[in-house]
Design an enzyme around this catalytic site. Structure first.
Site, PDB file in Angstrom:
ATOM      1  N   CYS A  92      48.820  59.776  38.996  1.00  0.00           N
ATOM      2  CA  CYS A  92      50.283  59.783  39.107  1.00  0.00           C
ATOM      3  C   CYS A  92      50.904  60.964  38.374  1.00  0.00           C
ATOM      4  O   CYS A  92      52.081  60.923  37.986  1.00  0.00           O
ATOM      5  CB  CYS A  92      50.879  58.461  38.618  1.00  0.00           C
ATOM      6  SG  CYS A  92      50.174  57.023  39.468  1.00  0.00           S
TER       7      CYS A  92
ATOM      8  N   GLY B  44      56.657  58.640  47.852  1.00  0.00           N
ATOM      9  CA  GLY B  44      57.027  59.314  46.621  1.00  0.00           C
ATOM     10  C   GLY B  44      55.851  59.345  45.652  1.00  0.00           C
ATOM     11  O   GLY B  44      54.820  58.707  45.866  1.00  0.00           O
ATOM     12  N   GLY B  45      55.998  60.127  44.590  1.00  0.00           N
ATOM     13  CA  GLY B  45      54.985  60.145  43.549  1.00  0.00           C
ATOM     14  C   GLY B  45      53.964  61.260  43.707  1.00  0.00           C
ATOM     15  O   GLY B  45      54.020  62.070  44.625  1.00  0.00           O
TER      16      GLY B  45
ATOM     17  N   THR C 274      47.094  59.736  43.610  1.00  0.00           N
ATOM     18  CA  THR C 274      46.412  58.540  43.135  1.00  0.00           C
ATOM     19  C   THR C 274      45.142  58.344  43.948  1.00  0.00           C
ATOM     20  O   THR C 274      44.890  59.061  44.924  1.00  0.00           O
ATOM     21  CB  THR C 274      47.314  57.291  43.189  1.00  0.00           C
ATOM     22  OG1 THR C 274      46.701  56.242  42.422  1.00  0.00           O
ATOM     23  CG2 THR C 274      47.531  56.818  44.613  1.00  0.00           C
ATOM     24  N   TYR C 275      44.359  57.366  43.521  1.00  0.00           N
ATOM     25  CA  TYR C 275      43.100  57.062  44.201  1.00  0.00           C
ATOM     26  C   TYR C 275      43.164  55.667  44.795  1.00  0.00           C
ATOM     27  O   TYR C 275      43.690  54.736  44.173  1.00  0.00           O
ATOM     28  CB  TYR C 275      41.931  57.138  43.218  1.00  0.00           C
ATOM     29  CG  TYR C 275      40.626  56.607  43.779  1.00  0.00           C
ATOM     30  CD1 TYR C 275      39.940  57.294  44.776  1.00  0.00           C
ATOM     31  CD2 TYR C 275      40.087  55.406  43.324  1.00  0.00           C
ATOM     32  CE1 TYR C 275      38.763  56.803  45.315  1.00  0.00           C
ATOM     33  CE2 TYR C 275      38.901  54.907  43.847  1.00  0.00           C
ATOM     34  CZ  TYR C 275      38.253  55.609  44.847  1.00  0.00           C
ATOM     35  OH  TYR C 275      37.094  55.116  45.383  1.00  0.00           O
TER      36      TYR C 275
ATOM     37  N   GLY D 268      53.892  50.909  49.336  1.00  0.00           N
ATOM     38  CA  GLY D 268      54.022  49.739  48.476  1.00  0.00           C
ATOM     39  C   GLY D 268      53.264  49.887  47.174  1.00  0.00           C
ATOM     40  O   GLY D 268      53.429  50.874  46.456  1.00  0.00           O
TER      41      GLY D 268
END
Length: 217
Positions: free
Chosen positions: A169, A72-73, A76-77, A151
């Site tokens: 995000c 999900g989401g 990001t890096y 996670g």
């Protein structure tokens, strides 16, 4: 019945995509007797785009690869100096839902950072962990067949510049921070051990098996 044993894998630094596929394979082939596992790993530089990720949040990825993944989401890096903790749990056996697991992950980070005299907090409307309005840890999960994978990512001692190439995000102007900038903590093993300690408190397991790497590699 809760699992009485958990396996913790210390994976060192690895490319993202092979670890992602190993998480998928583990989840697809596990059964009700499989132990839950926690994987600690650092990744080579990569941007990962969540299932609902929008291309407009990738501002200037440049020479860093971008990979669409099944968590999900948004984007990001990941890179060296960021502690990843992947949680491969049978949620049905633990009798928890994904929202409770998100809370566990957030509280795990918050409680650990409190030991370091870093006051952190979660936001109800934006999963992750924050310090003084800056984001220090990101979360992303997938649940399949009643089991979780992916996670958390805690920024420890890394090159933060790649975060400027994205809207982290999905939030334009989101400021990112890391532990080494707050109290000097930069030891990855200490961070990994601290996160594991707080997650094990929530799992209430009787036995922990520490393993380096994977079998048959």
């Amino acid at each position: 019945m809760k699992q009485k044993s958990v396996i913790v894998r210390q994976l060192g630094r690895r490319s993202y995509e092979p670890i992602w596929h190993k998480m998928q394979s583990f989840t697809d082939t596990r059964d009700e007797h499989s132990h839950d596992e926690i994987w600690l790993v650092e990744h080579d530089p990569i941007f990962t785009q969540g299932q609902a990720g929008k291309a407009e949040h990738l501002l200037a990825p440049g020479n860093i690869p971008v990979l669409k993944v099944d968590r999900g989401g948004q984007v990001t890096y990941h890179g060296p100096g960021q502690q990843m903790m992947y949680v491969l749990f049978n949620l049905r056996r633990l009798n928890i839902g994904v929202r409770e697991l998100v809370t566990w992950l957030e509280e795990c980070i918050i409680d650990y950072l409190a030991e370091l005299n870093i006051q952190a907090y979660a936001k109800a409307d934006a999963p992750g962990v924050y310090v003084n309005d800056s984001k220090i840890a990101s979360l992303g999960l997938r649940v399949r067949r009643g089991c979780s994978f992916h996670g958390l990512a805690l920024n420890v001692n890394m090159d933060m510049d790649p975060f400027l190439r994205i809207n982290p995000c999905g939030y334009a102007g989101m400021n990112m921070v890391q532990t080494s900038d707050l109290n000097g903590l930069s030891n990855m093993k200490d961070v990994g051990d601290g996160l594991i300690k707080h997650m094990l408190l929530r799992l209430q397991v009787e036995h922990v098996e520490q393993i380096e790497g994977f079998e048959n590699e």
